[in-house]
Design a protein around this motif. Sequence first.
Motif, PDB file in Angstrom:
ATOM      1  N   GLU A 202       0.482  -0.985  -0.024  1.00 29.81           N
ATOM      2  CA  GLU A 202      -0.088  -0.514   0.194  1.00 29.81           C
ATOM      3  C   GLU A 202       0.795   1.145   0.294  1.00 29.81           C
ATOM      4  O   GLU A 202       2.058   1.091   0.288  1.00 29.81           O
ATOM      5  CB  GLU A 202      -1.173   0.078   1.110  1.00 29.81           C
ATOM      6  N   TYR A 204       0.355   5.581  -0.571  1.00 23.12           N
ATOM      7  CA  TYR A 204      -0.361   7.696  -1.511  1.00 23.12           C
ATOM      8  C   TYR A 204       0.025   7.772  -2.439  1.00 23.12           C
ATOM      9  O   TYR A 204       0.941   7.182  -2.938  1.00 23.12           O
ATOM     10  CB  TYR A 204       0.343   7.843  -0.185  1.00 23.12           C
ATOM     11  N   VAL A 213      -5.781  12.996  -1.116  1.00 22.60           N
ATOM     12  CA  VAL A 213      -5.176  11.969  -0.633  1.00 22.60           C
ATOM     13  C   VAL A 213      -5.596  10.921  -0.525  1.00 22.60           C
ATOM     14  O   VAL A 213      -6.122  10.922   0.226  1.00 22.60           O
ATOM     15  CB  VAL A 213      -3.787  12.510   0.130  1.00 22.60           C
ATOM     16  N   ARG A 215      -5.330   6.475  -0.443  1.00 27.39           N
ATOM     17  CA  ARG A 215      -4.018   5.249  -0.465  1.00 27.39           C
ATOM     18  C   ARG A 215      -4.488   4.356  -1.374  1.00 27.39           C
ATOM     19  O   ARG A 215      -6.078   3.998  -1.667  1.00 27.39           O
ATOM     20  CB  ARG A 215      -4.566   5.151   1.044  1.00 27.39           C
ATOM     21  N   LYS A 228     -10.019   7.347  -0.905  1.00 29.38           N
ATOM     22  CA  LYS A 228      -9.588   8.827  -0.437  1.00 29.38           C
ATOM     23  C   LYS A 228      -9.465   9.312   0.960  1.00 29.38           C
ATOM     24  O   LYS A 228     -10.397   8.321   1.837  1.00 29.38           O
ATOM     25  CB  LYS A 228     -10.640   9.831  -0.921  1.00 29.38           C
ATOM     26  N   LEU A 261       3.913  11.374   7.041  1.00 35.28           N
ATOM     27  CA  LEU A 261       3.216  11.508   5.344  1.00 35.28           C
ATOM     28  C   LEU A 261       3.207  13.199   5.202  1.00 35.28           C
ATOM     29  O   LEU A 261       2.934  13.355   6.363  1.00 35.28           O
ATOM     30  CB  LEU A 261       2.382  10.758   5.335  1.00 35.28           C
ATOM     31  N   ILE A 276       0.373   8.432  10.101  1.00 38.64           N
ATOM     32  CA  ILE A 276      -0.083   7.632   9.049  1.00 38.64           C
ATOM     33  C   ILE A 276      -0.244   6.138   9.635  1.00 38.64           C
ATOM     34  O   ILE A 276      -0.316   4.929   8.909  1.00 38.64           O
ATOM     35  CB  ILE A 276       0.066   7.903   7.638  1.00 38.64           C
ATOM     36  N   ARG A 279      -3.530   3.652   8.547  1.00 32.88           N
ATOM     37  CA  ARG A 279      -3.444   3.394   7.081  1.00 32.88           C
ATOM     38  C   ARG A 279      -4.305   4.455   6.806  1.00 32.88           C
ATOM     39  O   ARG A 279      -4.747   5.061   5.882  1.00 32.88           O
ATOM     40  CB  ARG A 279      -2.672   2.392   6.329  1.00 32.88           C
ATOM     41  N   ARG A 280      -5.896   3.885   6.859  1.00 34.34           N
ATOM     42  CA  ARG A 280      -6.965   4.773   6.240  1.00 34.34           C
ATOM     43  C   ARG A 280      -7.425   5.704   7.020  1.00 34.34           C
ATOM     44  O   ARG A 280      -8.373   6.210   5.958  1.00 34.34           O
ATOM     45  CB  ARG A 280      -8.171   3.673   6.424  1.00 34.34           C
TER      46      ARG A 280
END
Length: 411
Positions: A202, A204, A213, A215, A228, A261, A276, A279-280
């Motif tokens: 994964e 970005y 941004v 993912r 998004k 990030l 991050i 991650r989501r």
Amino acid sequence: SATKCTGCGPGYKSPLDAMKGPREEIVYLPCIYRNTGIQKPDYLATVDVDPKSPTYCQIVEPTDIFWKTGLANPHTTHCLGNGQIMISSIGDPSGNGKGGFILLDGKTFEVVGNWELPGEAAPFGYDFWYQPRHNVMMSTEWGAPKALAYGFNLEHVKEGLYGSKIHVWDWTTHKRLQSLDLGEEGAIPLEIRFLHDPAATEGYVGCALQGTVFRFYRTPKGEWAAEKVINVPSKKVEGWALPVMPSLITDILISLDDRFLYFSNWLHGDIRQYDITNRRNPRLAGQLFLGGSILNDGPVKVLEDPENQSQPPPRTIKGKRIPGSPQMLQLSLDGKRLYVTTSLYSGWDKQFYPEMIKEGSVMMQIDVNTANGGLKVNENFLVDFGKEPNGPALAHELRYPGGDCTSDIWL
């Protein structure tokens, strides 16, 4: 200062090992004269960033660079495991969009050929990142050079001259497997970054036009998808070219430990730092304004801001008011220093920040709080490209000679 570069990287075995490496001493930046009125070739500058050095914050002697290729507008460069150099292109020699890739011999710099198979080039090109462990390469889209060369025109978006897709390539066969259309919210996807952990599937991508941004990730079925995860809302304004001003995310990067990030909002004028770890659901951890189009002493008045932020004051460093806005980013290996330049593309610089064409761009350094998040300007660091011997220059992407957060890929 140039003697400090040995010509090859230290070869850290992992991103976390790289974070323990020595402090950066020099930085390379391409400097642009095209579309500035100065009839001189573009060149590569070397800047001393060692605070113990007598030439700290100074530029050393430039070297002219010329690319000879069938594709036009070369952009991102990555070194490959076989010793070749791979460069993405934005278009063809006629100014049309064409997302192909150039291969150079790593020793002679002679053109070897195209990386992609005949007929497999994407409609548009810009950035790319590859991950051999997962046999995948991702590329993004800006627009047709003939549309973007002299500034931004919203009608060109409607005419289909700008992209909105991430392209997925088979790293072994060089075939294009998928094209992920990010839609209107993901229009003009520029810089793309995998997580540095080579096991991760994964990463970005920053999408300029709507300030988003996305993912991207591999699904359980083995295909790739995108969602998004960050949105910087546009501001309603007066005194500007349009009634609504997007943030225009132009560069992003990820710290080597995959914790933070960073991205720049080139029109709004700020740099943002996001945690991050989730991650989501990235969490805003730091923000800093360094110029931009909504300064409180400028002609633009913000009428409505969903984030309810006040218009920032102009930024002055070492007695110089910063022209333009934060654009290209580079992070130190340990994650504690963020370097920033202000030029995006000469045609766009001229349109949105004409004072930067006259004064040249600058390079700044930001101190990063890696424990809790936070950004602070180093008031003692400024490289002024307005003082170049051949006239004001536009400094762009930043690279370290031994590898960095935006070029090193682990297997």
